[in-house]
Design an enzyme around this catalytic site. Structure first.
Site, PDB file in Angstrom:
ATOM      1  N   ARG A 253      -0.736   3.087  -2.730  1.00  0.00           N
ATOM      2  CA  ARG A 253      -1.919   3.944  -2.658  1.00  0.00           C
ATOM      3  C   ARG A 253      -1.461   5.382  -2.417  1.00  0.00           C
ATOM      4  NH1 ARG A 253      -4.365   0.579  -4.899  1.00  0.00           N
ATOM      5  NH2 ARG A 253      -6.261  -0.518  -4.252  1.00  0.00           N
ATOM      6  N   GLU A 282      -8.210  10.358  -6.958  1.00  0.00           N
ATOM      7  CA  GLU A 282      -8.178   9.826  -8.323  1.00  0.00           C
ATOM      8  C   GLU A 282      -9.569   9.908  -8.935  1.00  0.00           C
ATOM      9  OE1 GLU A 282      -6.485   5.893  -8.212  1.00  0.00           O
ATOM     10  OE2 GLU A 282      -4.640   6.578  -7.284  1.00  0.00           O
ATOM     11  N   HIS A 301      -3.097   5.248 -12.545  1.00  0.00           N
ATOM     12  CA  HIS A 301      -3.396   4.017 -11.795  1.00  0.00           C
ATOM     13  C   HIS A 301      -3.519   2.813 -12.739  1.00  0.00           C
ATOM     14  CE1 HIS A 301      -5.319   2.425  -7.833  1.00  0.00           C
ATOM     15  NE2 HIS A 301      -4.742   1.434  -8.502  1.00  0.00           N
TER      16      HIS A 301
HETATM   17  N1  LIG Z   1      -1.029   0.657  -8.512  1.00  0.00           N
HETATM   18  C1  LIG Z   1      -1.839  -0.378  -8.660  1.00  0.00           C
HETATM   19  O1  LIG Z   1      -2.506  -0.540  -9.673  1.00  0.00           O
HETATM   20  C2  LIG Z   1      -1.919  -1.393  -7.578  1.00  0.00           C
HETATM   21  C3  LIG Z   1      -1.732  -1.053  -6.252  1.00  0.00           C
HETATM   22  N2  LIG Z   1      -1.822  -2.022  -5.275  1.00  0.00           N
HETATM   23  C4  LIG Z   1      -1.620  -1.657  -3.871  1.00  0.00           C
HETATM   24  O2  LIG Z   1      -0.512  -2.376  -3.372  1.00  0.00           O
HETATM   25  C5  LIG Z   1      -0.821  -2.813  -2.053  1.00  0.00           C
HETATM   26  C6  LIG Z   1       0.083  -3.949  -1.652  1.00  0.00           C
HETATM   27  O3  LIG Z   1      -0.316  -5.144  -2.280  1.00  0.00           O
HETATM   28  P1  LIG Z   1       0.314  -6.568  -1.830  1.00  0.00           P
HETATM   29  O4  LIG Z   1       1.788  -6.569  -2.015  1.00  0.00           O
HETATM   30  O5  LIG Z   1      -0.479  -7.620  -2.496  1.00  0.00           O
HETATM   31  O6  LIG Z   1       0.001  -6.546  -0.260  1.00  0.00           O
HETATM   32  P2  LIG Z   1       0.629  -7.421   0.903  1.00  0.00           P
HETATM   33  O7  LIG Z   1      -0.377  -7.453   1.983  1.00  0.00           O
HETATM   34  O8  LIG Z   1       1.154  -8.711   0.361  1.00  0.00           O
HETATM   35  O9  LIG Z   1       1.917  -6.560   1.380  1.00  0.00           O
HETATM   36  C7  LIG Z   1       1.805  -5.391   2.125  1.00  0.00           C
HETATM   37  C8  LIG Z   1       3.172  -5.038   2.715  1.00  0.00           C
HETATM   38  O10 LIG Z   1       3.058  -3.766   3.382  1.00  0.00           O
HETATM   39  C9  LIG Z   1       3.581  -3.900   4.682  1.00  0.00           C
HETATM   40  N3  LIG Z   1       2.917  -2.970   5.601  1.00  0.00           N
HETATM   41  C10 LIG Z   1       1.598  -2.854   5.868  1.00  0.00           C
HETATM   42  N4  LIG Z   1       1.381  -1.895   6.786  1.00  0.00           N
HETATM   43  C11 LIG Z   1       2.600  -1.404   7.107  1.00  0.00           C
HETATM   44  C12 LIG Z   1       3.055  -0.399   7.989  1.00  0.00           C
HETATM   45  N5  LIG Z   1       2.208   0.290   8.766  1.00  0.00           N
HETATM   46  N6  LIG Z   1       4.382  -0.145   8.053  1.00  0.00           N
HETATM   47  C13 LIG Z   1       5.255  -0.837   7.297  1.00  0.00           C
HETATM   48  N7  LIG Z   1       4.886  -1.796   6.416  1.00  0.00           N
HETATM   49  C14 LIG Z   1       3.582  -2.073   6.339  1.00  0.00           C
HETATM   50  C15 LIG Z   1       3.329  -5.353   5.081  1.00  0.00           C
HETATM   51  O11 LIG Z   1       4.170  -5.746   6.149  1.00  0.00           O
HETATM   52  C16 LIG Z   1       3.664  -6.036   3.761  1.00  0.00           C
HETATM   53  O12 LIG Z   1       5.063  -6.192   3.652  1.00  0.00           O
HETATM   54  C17 LIG Z   1      -2.315  -3.113  -2.134  1.00  0.00           C
HETATM   55  O13 LIG Z   1      -2.910  -3.107  -0.860  1.00  0.00           O
HETATM   56  C18 LIG Z   1      -2.829  -2.003  -3.023  1.00  0.00           C
HETATM   57  O14 LIG Z   1      -3.207  -0.901  -2.244  1.00  0.00           O
HETATM   58  C19 LIG Z   1      -2.088  -3.317  -5.593  1.00  0.00           C
HETATM   59  C20 LIG Z   1      -2.304  -3.690  -6.887  1.00  0.00           C
HETATM   60  C21 LIG Z   1      -2.270  -2.760  -7.983  1.00  0.00           C
HETATM   61  O1  LIG Z   2      -5.837  -4.277  -7.088  1.00  0.00           O
HETATM   62  C1  LIG Z   2      -5.655  -3.126  -6.647  1.00  0.00           C
HETATM   63  O2  LIG Z   2      -5.631  -2.872  -5.435  1.00  0.00           O
HETATM   64  C2  LIG Z   2      -5.465  -2.020  -7.578  1.00  0.00           C
HETATM   65  O3  LIG Z   2      -5.081  -0.945  -7.202  1.00  0.00           O
HETATM   66  C3  LIG Z   2      -5.754  -2.209  -9.021  1.00  0.00           C
HETATM   67  O4  LIG Z   2      -5.278  -3.378  -9.507  1.00  0.00           O
END
Ligand SMILES: NC(=O)C1=CN([C@@H]2O[C@H](COP(=O)(O)OP(=O)(O)OC[C@H]3O[C@@H](n4cnc5c(N)ncnc54)[C@H](O)[C@@H]3O)[C@@H](O)[C@H]2O)C=CC1
Ligand SMILES: O=C(O)C(=O)CO
Length: 339
Positions: A253, A282, A301
């Site tokens: 993000r 965005e 994105h």
């Molecule tokens: N660019 C895009 O289109 C996309 C972006 N995302 C973003 O990616 C993020 C991560 O997705 P997932 O891997 O499924 O989440 P997840 O919950 O499986 O992993 C999150 C990771 O971040 C770490 N974390 C959280 N807070 C922290 C902190 N304060 N300090 C250090 N580490 C911390 C957690 O320990 C974990 O390792 C989503 O929440 C979303 O915002 C997700 C999908 C698509």
């Molecule tokens: O799933 C999310 O969080 C995204 O950013 C778009 O896939």
């Protein structure tokens, strides 16, 4: 968590569902077979009044990319469930949802590999300067062999530092470690037990103190959710601790990064380049220097934006909504039971 009670006479109870971002036709059909559905995108001025009217009646919301904040929730007195077509939940007023017992669902898992592909594409594009060099060809400037000034840097064998090592971070790590022979270091809220959760990464990825990771990583990839604890986390201090010539990628993000500090690190060191799929605002404002910076590769994105994956996300979000409205525990509730 308050879920809708099942009907006592066994008959299905039709509820009011508001779809606030377009759904594929097959998923919309699953909803309309069971519930009364209004489709209205509040970002479109001509659909705003319909959205407002449907919100006042809605038992369920499904959509993405629109903040469902406390003010929106206050206008939805009958709401029981919000089903996000995203894994990130930073668009939702978590405290207000919890206080009202409204169930929040999201789409973890189904997008991991696609987002990791996108992150790796950014990593390759920035290190080998693909966009810049392709532009040179398109503009007819390939008139002689390129010189050292346009060479890139290797990816294979270089060290990857991951900020965030969850579902997607681990998918990025697999590509790096297993496909490109890259040693992987990660920083997360807690170490992951690789033996049980990611045995293929045993001996290939280590949980490292943040200063060590930043000092050693050739690529720093942020794959963090946006929360109170991560907002602005990647700031001047972190950039200053990165290795000279490091490349920074953000696939999580935008607001986890202080964009002014990122620009400073690009212009005054230590960063060589940045690949960004996400931004604090965005779509990226035209005035943002990140849009045109010569060593930034910006993307709109698109982490999960393939036909297959966006469909899988919509299908999971629809299943979540149907289950919650039927009084069942949805497949993917946020926060998960074990959190
Ligand atoms: N660019 C895009 O289109 C996309 C972006 N995302 C973003 O990616 C993020 C991560 O997705 P997932 O891997 O499924 O989440 P997840 O919950 O499986 O992993 C999150 C990771 O971040 C770490 N974390 C959280 N807070 C922290 C902190 N304060 N300090 C250090 N580490 C911390 C957690 O320990 C974990 O390792 C989503 O929440 C979303 O915002 C997700 C999908 C698509
Ligand atoms: O799933 C999310 O969080 C995204 O950013 C778009 O896939």
């Amino acid at each position: 968590m308050s879920l809708a009670p099942p009907s006592t006479d066994g008959s299905a109870v039709r509820k009011q569902v508001l779809v606030f971002r377009e759904l594929p036709p097959d998923q919309l059909a699953r909803l309309t077979a069971v519930h009364d559905v209004t489709v209205a995108n509040p970002r479109k001025p001509d659909e705003r009044a319909l959205f407002d009217a449907a919100l006042a009646q809605a038992h369920g919301l499904i959509g993405s990319s629109f903040p469902i904040d406390a003010a929106v929730l206050a206008r939805a007195p009958r709401l029981q469930v919000v089903s996000s077509i995203s894994v990130g939940v930073d668009n939702y007023a978590l405290d207000a949802l919890q206080a009202r017992g409204i169930v929040l669902c999201h789409t973890p898992g189904v997008l991991d590999e696609t987002v990791a592909d996108s992150v790796f594409a950014l990593l390759m594009a920035t290190s080998r300067r693909l966009v810049e060099l392709s532009q040179l060809v398109r503009e007819g400037r390939w008139t002689h062999n390129i010189g050292e000034d346009l060479f890139g840097s290797d990816v294979h064998g270089k060290t990857l530092g991951l900020l965030g090592f969850g579902r997607i971070g681990q998918a990025v790590a697999r590509r790096a470690a297993l496909g490109f022979g890259m040693p992987v270091m990660y920083h997360a809220r807690r170490p992951v037990d690789l033996a049980t959760q990611a045995p293929e990464l045993q001996g290939k990825a280590i949980h490292a103190p943040l200063p060590v990771l930043l000092a050693q990583a050739d690529f720093v990839v942020a794959m963090l959710p946006l929360s109170d604890s991560t907002r602005g986390m990647v700031n001047a201090d972190l950039f200053a601790a990165m290795k000279p010539g490091a490349i920074f990628i953000n696939g999580g993000r935008g607001a986890t990064v202080v964009e002014q500090d990122l620009l400073h690190a690009l212009d005054h060191g230590p960063l060589r380049a940045a690949g960004l799929d996400v931004f604090a605002t965005e779509p990226l404002p035209l005035a943002s220097p990140l849009r045109t910076h010569p060593r930034v590769t910006p993307l709109p994105h698109i982490g999960s934006a393939t036909h297959d994956t966006r469909h899988a996300m919509a299908a999971l979000a629809t299943t979540n909504l149907l289950q919650a409205l039927a009084g069942e525990r949805p497949a993917a509730v946020y926060p998960p039971a074990h959190a």
